[in-house]
Scaffold this active site. Structure first.
Site, PDB file in Angstrom:
ATOM      1  N   ASP A 204      46.727  14.784 116.518  1.00  0.00           N
ATOM      2  CA  ASP A 204      45.288  14.850 116.797  1.00  0.00           C
ATOM      3  C   ASP A 204      44.819  16.292 116.970  1.00  0.00           C
ATOM      4  O   ASP A 204      45.519  17.119 117.572  1.00  0.00           O
ATOM      5  CB  ASP A 204      45.049  14.068 118.105  1.00  0.00           C
ATOM      6  N   GLU A 246      45.376  15.742 111.638  1.00  0.00           N
ATOM      7  CA  GLU A 246      43.922  15.586 111.718  1.00  0.00           C
ATOM      8  C   GLU A 246      43.344  16.985 111.842  1.00  0.00           C
ATOM      9  O   GLU A 246      43.343  17.581 112.921  1.00  0.00           O
ATOM     10  CB  GLU A 246      43.499  14.749 112.927  1.00  0.00           C
TER      11      GLU A 246
END
Ligand code: BGC
Length: 552
Positions: A204, A246
């Site tokens: 993330d 990401e």
């Protein structure tokens, strides 16, 4: 520890993003859990996906749906236990499904024990785990990501009497990667889950790991150096596991996350996603073709992760200002549909619930390079609820059947973590898995067929792509070629029937066989190939040698 040659399974994978809290509740507390997910693995296997990406499952105060981790080594008790997780990976592997989860690297929850201790100030052993300052003026060139709710990347800590740095919510203090202990701790967290059977991580918020004055504090060389350390850990001890980045960045910065094949195995193709919508809205292949031609080739062994929607707002950071205005005007005419720099709606409502357009979007996605990621519920065309806060409207419970609480939970309706969708069009009694499984022509059955077709032909996952210069700009036509297999896909981006000429002369004498059903089209000659497509239609072909006789 499994050591061996990587199988590169990610190159041919089809991902399914599972919001565990919203998928299936097994203990009737109104919250989905790991045991509930285990009970739905057969469904996922039959759908034809090959890897599950579980959104955050670790202990968390849930102020950002688990992206605010308070303990990296424990599963949130509302979701299950480490033993449940191990059972899940075993059960998934038995069905040839891989499992990856979110690894939230850039920050912790303010409730994490590290931050709780760090707040004591410089005497705390954890103080250096976070980024502190006496004023809120440093790193002024870093943008604010959640600009609807935060007006600074600094927040005041009354106990430490200093400001701390955060790129997302103020309750998510950023970790200080300049401290080697933080790097070691994150690598240890990874090892813990890799030892429990996980097949990799969706990492993330990767670009924000380091800060440096005079920069945007994104994509810094130091950040890449740490990402390479994560990769080294995988290469050395878990070579069949993957890292998926990401990194919501422009092509030039994004491509850097593959390194030279020594950083991430995969990265989400953020620049492509909004342009798929734009192309269909404008009935013009330009946005898709231009961005794919601008994206450099990924290194060997690497792959894009392509997607239409996910759990966040449909982010419009990777488009120009006029393009963003156009997207918002076209897809989010009500203010409640907007959030930060994006649109908080699901796939079906974005397409006005028009089955032809939904199929077209999936068709485009499946025909382009990259491993597709399907967001839970979008396989049945679930709706959203723009009246819920933040991004909750695209995270409502999975609609399994027309039973109580859509088959998601036996809890009292008022206990559910989010209300089930009961709006007029997307009501769970109308849109659910059960009814679509029984309707041969449902969106779900159509998608299943397409996924099975895609995984059966590596030209779609590994093949080179060539865009054909169709005479009509409403037509997106392309070929994918891999080891002698040639696929031709033609999409009509328009709401009207469209004719086009295609120059297929290099495939002269080959015969287009429709991928589904193998129905034959006229053989290709030296002349332009003329074809008419109905509104929003896609035609999928394999180009094959002519058979000796029509009967053969
Ligand atoms: C996730 C978001 C989350 C944020 C902060 C993201 O990029 O996708 O859902 O709120 O990271 O962790």
């Amino acid at each position: 520890m499994p050591i061996g040659t990587p199988s590169n399974w990610h190159l041919d994978a089809i991902f399914y993003q599972v919001y565990v809290r919203g998928f299936q509740d097994s203990d009737n507390d109104g919250i989905g859990d790991l045991n509930g997910l285990i009970s739905r693995l057969d469904y996922l296997q039959q759908l034809g996906v090959t890897c599950l990406w579980l959104m955050p499952i670790l202990e968390s105060p849930l102020r950002d749906d688990g992206y605010d981790v308070s303990n990296f080594l424990a599963i949130d008790p509302t979701i299950g236990s480490v033993a449940d997780f191990e059972r899940l990976t075993k059960a998934a592997h038995a069905r040839k499904l891989k499992v990856i989860t979110d690894l939230v690297v850039s920050h912790t929850s303010a409730e994490h024990a590290w931050f709780q201790d760090a707040k004591r100030g410089p005497e705390s052993a954890y103080y250096s785990y976070y980024v502190w300052s006496n004023d809120d003026k440093k790193y002024a060139d870093a943008r604010i990501i959640f600009n609807d709710v935060e007006d600074s990347n600094w927040a005041w800590c009354s106990s430490a009497k200093q400001f701390y740095w955060h790129r997302f919510f103020a309750h998510q203090p950023d970790l200080n990667y300049a401290t080697s202990e933080v790097q070691e701790a994150m690598l240890a967290n990874m090892r813990f889950w890799l030892e429990r059977g996980i097949d990799g991580f969706r990492v993330d918020a990767v670009p924000y790991l380091f800060e440096r004055e005079g920069t945007t504090c994104e994509n810094l060389p130091e950040t890449h150096a740490f990402c390479k350390r994560m990769r080294q850990l995988i290469n050395d001890h878990y070579p069949d596991c993957i890292l998926l980045a990401e990194a919501n960045q422009w092509p030039e910065e994004l491509i850097e996350y593959f390194g030279r094949g020594d950083e991430f195995h995969m990265a989400f193709n953020f620049p492509l996603m909004p342009r798929i919508y734009m192309s269909v809205k404008q009935e013009d292949r330009g946005p898709i073709v231009d961005i794919l031609e601008r994206l450099p080739a990924v290194p060997a062994g690497c792959q894009w992760a392509t997607f239409l929607r996910n759990h966040d707002e449909l982010t419009l950071e990777m488009v120009s200002d006029p393009e963003r205005d156009y997207m918002v005007e076209s897809f989010a005419n009500e203010p409640r549909m907007r959030l930060n720099r994006g649109i908080r709606r699901r796939l079906a409502p974005l397409m006005d619930n028009d089955r032809r357009q939904i199929e077209l979007l999936y068709s485009i996605l499946l025909s382009l390079p990259g491993s597709p990621v399907i967001y839970y519920g979008d396989e049945i065309g679930m709706g959203d609820n723009i009246y819920l806060g933040d991004r909750d409207g695209v995270r409502t419970p999975m609609q399994w059947s027309s039973d109580r609480n859509a088959g998601f939970s036996q809890a009292d309706r008022s206990r559910l973590y989010q209300p089930i969708n009961i709006d007029a069009i997307y009501h769970y009694q109308a849109i659910n898995v059960d009814s679509q499984l029984h309707a041969p022509a449902s969106l779900l059955n159509w998608l299943k067929m397409m996924l099975h077709a895609r995984v059966s032909h590596r030209a779609f996952s590994r093949g080179d792509i060539t865009f054909l210069d169709a005479s009509n700009r409403c037509i997106l036509a392309l070929t994918r070629e891999w080891c002698g297999e040639i696929a031709l896909v033609i999409h009509n981006l328009s709401k009207l029937p469209q004719p086009t000429h295609l120059d297929l002369s290099r495939y002269q004498s080959l015969v287009p066989h429709q991928l589904l059903g193998m129905h034959r089209f006229p053989a290709i000659t030296r002349d332009p190939y003329f074809i008419i497509l109905s509104p929003y239609a896609s035609l999928w072909f394999l180009l094959q040698q002519p058979s000796p006789s029509p009967e053969a």
